[in-house]
Design an enzyme around this catalytic site. Structure first.
Site, PDB file in Angstrom:
ATOM      1  CD  GLU A 173       0.142  65.373   0.344  1.00 54.60           C
ATOM      2  OE1 GLU A 173       0.317  65.615  -0.871  1.00 54.60           O
ATOM      3  OE2 GLU A 173       0.154  64.213   0.802  1.00 54.60           O
ATOM      4  CD  GLU A 292      -3.411  62.242   1.712  1.00 54.91           C
ATOM      5  OE1 GLU A 292      -2.683  61.681   0.867  1.00 54.91           O
ATOM      6  OE2 GLU A 292      -3.884  63.381   1.585  1.00 54.91           O
TER       7      GLU A 292
HETATM    8  O1  AHR Z   1      -4.422  60.243  -1.691  1.00 56.58           O
HETATM    9  C1  AHR Z   1      -3.967  60.675  -2.943  1.00 56.58           C
HETATM   10  C2  AHR Z   1      -3.194  61.978  -2.868  1.00 56.58           C
HETATM   11  O2  AHR Z   1      -1.995  61.779  -2.186  1.00 56.58           O
HETATM   12  C3  AHR Z   1      -3.846  63.099  -2.107  1.00 56.58           C
HETATM   13  O3  AHR Z   1      -4.709  63.850  -2.898  1.00 56.58           O
HETATM   14  C4  AHR Z   1      -2.677  63.943  -1.704  1.00 56.58           C
HETATM   15  O4  AHR Z   1      -2.923  64.636  -0.502  1.00 56.58           O
HETATM   16  C5  AHR Z   1      -1.539  62.970  -1.597  1.00 56.58           C
HETATM   17  O5  AHR Z   1      -0.415  63.424  -2.261  1.00 56.58           O
END
Ligand code: AHR
Length: 502
Positions: A173, A292
């Site tokens: 990210e 994610e």
């Molecule tokens: O999954 C939780 C968090 O969400 C992770 O660390 C991050 O990559 C995202 O913002």
């Protein structure tokens, strides 16, 4: 009664599903590692301190790939802190989550554990506070056989054979202002390109994931993808997508339609990958790593009360309900509908932290338990291996503030040629029962192999350590003809229908 029809044809395929679409994610965050997968004081701990009950539940989920060690955590991580003798490992401030990282678990311990549960690691490198040098050193440490500084250090630290980690994330990210070492698209695009080149010089068998936007709502979404791909596309293999969903306004119809937003997000990112491919006259197709995805909103308020600088505090501990399980079913179906381009996906995360598996806090006796969302993931991961077939759906629907038409039925079928089984996954978003006709064109339906449904629960019903209230039961109400199956999909239900075919 209202009717819906679904047709799948043997010849109309989306793609052979890459099993890594059933990946998950373990970050050094909250009680994901410490007090989650690893708890030496627990009665279920093995000789290395990892919980056997947790491993058993992960095996039930059948997770082929686990992203590690973050997440936001990786952008401040020194992987070298967590190798070598444990009593010499430093404790560090983890700035991402404002906790204390003890470094008791590092790549050696995590690799051994991942082998036991049958998963490969999808390893992220720190492109926040660090860069090319550390990334190539870590890769040399993990994958080079021997005879160099870093590979020999791995051997000295107890692992003669290389870890041979195949899939690597170029940071996490990096578009997010919250990220340690946040970068502009230009800065990240250049750094990712040069890191990718160096890493592929160390080991050209690896595959690399470039950071896309941290959600489709980022103001830089689109511009970010086009810029970073423009820099790095010839040296990377996948572009990442991240997205979390929630129901803060308690609007069930809108919530269950969030999978349409996921579909639009995926299609938009594919369009950008293809635009860059065309612009560069490139032959290379960039695939997607949706590394994610999940529901995340229940814990946001409670996390504001957590005091900083604790070891493994209970953060991001969403307690999922039945409507969350229905949405997870819709999201899984959406990933499979896009399995021609989505090759990797990671349910974020695996244990305690926005997770399908929970361990009770500060308890050395209680066994780990399954959230409502455990079940649709388990079903699709276990029964959804093979070829995804194109759904042709005739379904009544409804409208929301975002969509004129949301079909009541969300569905995908997977044909497993080896087992001669077609499995249909279906969510009924409507509150009413629907008469449901399934046509399997080009298949001869032999018999019902197995079928499950989750239905009849209050949408806010949850599970906990004392009771599994929301669970699947066997589905029984079927009628058969040669290539058609008739059943009823109950109002607000998750359904899995496995049919033996010829
Ligand atoms: O999954 C939780 C968090 O969400 C992770 O660390 C991050 O990559 C995202 O913002």
């Amino acid at each position: 009664m209202v009717e819906a029809k679904l047709k799948y044809s043997r010849r109309r395929k989306i793609a052979e599903i890459d099993n890594r679409i059933y990946g998950s994610f373990v970050e050094h965050l909250g009680r994901g590692v410490y007090g989650g997968i690893y708890q030496p004081s627990h009665k279920e701990a093995d000789s290395k301190g990892f919980r056997k009950d947790v491993k058993d539940l992960i095996r039930e989920l059948n997770v082929p790939l686990i992203r590690y060690p973050g997440g936001n955590f990786v952008s401040g991580y020194n992987w070298e802190d967590a190798v070598g003798p444990r009593d010499e490992r430093p404790k560090r401030l983890d700035l991402a989550w404002r906790t204390i990282e003890t470094n008791e678990v590092g790549i050696h311990e995590f690799f051994d554990w991942s082998q036991e549960i049958g998963s490969e690691i999808n390893m992220a490198v720190n492109l926040g506070t660090r860069g090319i040098e550390e990334a190539k050193n870590l890769l040399e440490y993990c994958n080079h056989p021997s005879g160099t500084y870093w590979s020999d250090l791995r051997i000295k630290n107890g692992h003669k054979e290389p870890f041979n980690i195949k899939t690597w994330c170029l940071g996490n990210e990096m578009d997010g202002p919250w990220q340690i070492g946040h970068k502009t698209a230009e800065e990240y695009g250049r750094l990712a390109l040069e890191t990718a080149k160096a890493m592929k010089l160390v080991d050209d068998s690896i595959e690399l994931v470039l950071c896309g936007s941290s959600s489709g709502q980022m103001p830089t979404f689109g511009e970010w993808e086009l810029t970073v791909l423009d820099h790095a596309c010839e040296h990377i293999d996948y572009l990442s997508l991240h997205q979390y969903y929630g129901n803060p306004d308690d609007d069930l119809e809108h919530y269950l339609a969030r999978s349409l937003a996921m579909d639009g997000f995926i299609k938009g990112v594919i369009a950008m990958c293809d635009a860059i491919k065309a612009k560069k006259h490139s032959k290379k197709t960039i695939y997607l790593s949706f590394d994610e995805w999940n529901v995340w909103y229940h814990s946001i308020e409670q996390d504001k009360q957590i005091k900083p600088w604790q070891v493994a505090p209970p953060i991001l501990e969403d307690h999922y309900n039945f409507e969350d399980a229905l949405l997870i079913g819709c999201l899984l179906i959406t990933l499979l509908k896009n399995s021609d381009r989505v090759k990797i996906a990671c349910l974020a995360q695996l244990v305690n932290v926005i997770a399908p598996i929970v361990t009770d806090e500060n308890n050395d006796n209680k066994l780990a338990w399954k959230q409502t969302t455990f079940y649709p993931f388990m079903h699709v991961s276990n029964y959804g291996r093979g070829v995804a077939l194109i759904p042709e759906i005739e379904s009544p629907g409804y409208s929301t503030k975002d969509y004129d038409y949301v079909p009541f039925i969300e569905s995908i079928a997977v044909y497993n040629e080896d087992k001669e089984v077609v499995t249909i996954f279906a969510v009924n978003r409507s509150r009413e029962n629907l008469d449901f006709e399934i046509e399997l064109d080009g298949f001869e339906c032999k018999e019902m192999y197995q079928a499950f449904e989750m239905t009849g629960y209050d949408v806010k019903e949850t599970n906990d350590s004392s009771e599994q209230r929301v669970t699947p039961i066997n589905k029984v109400d079927f009628q058969f003809s040669e290539d058609k199956i008739y059943t009823s999909l109950k109002g607000l239900s998750w359904n899995v229908i496995c049919i033996k075919v010829k």
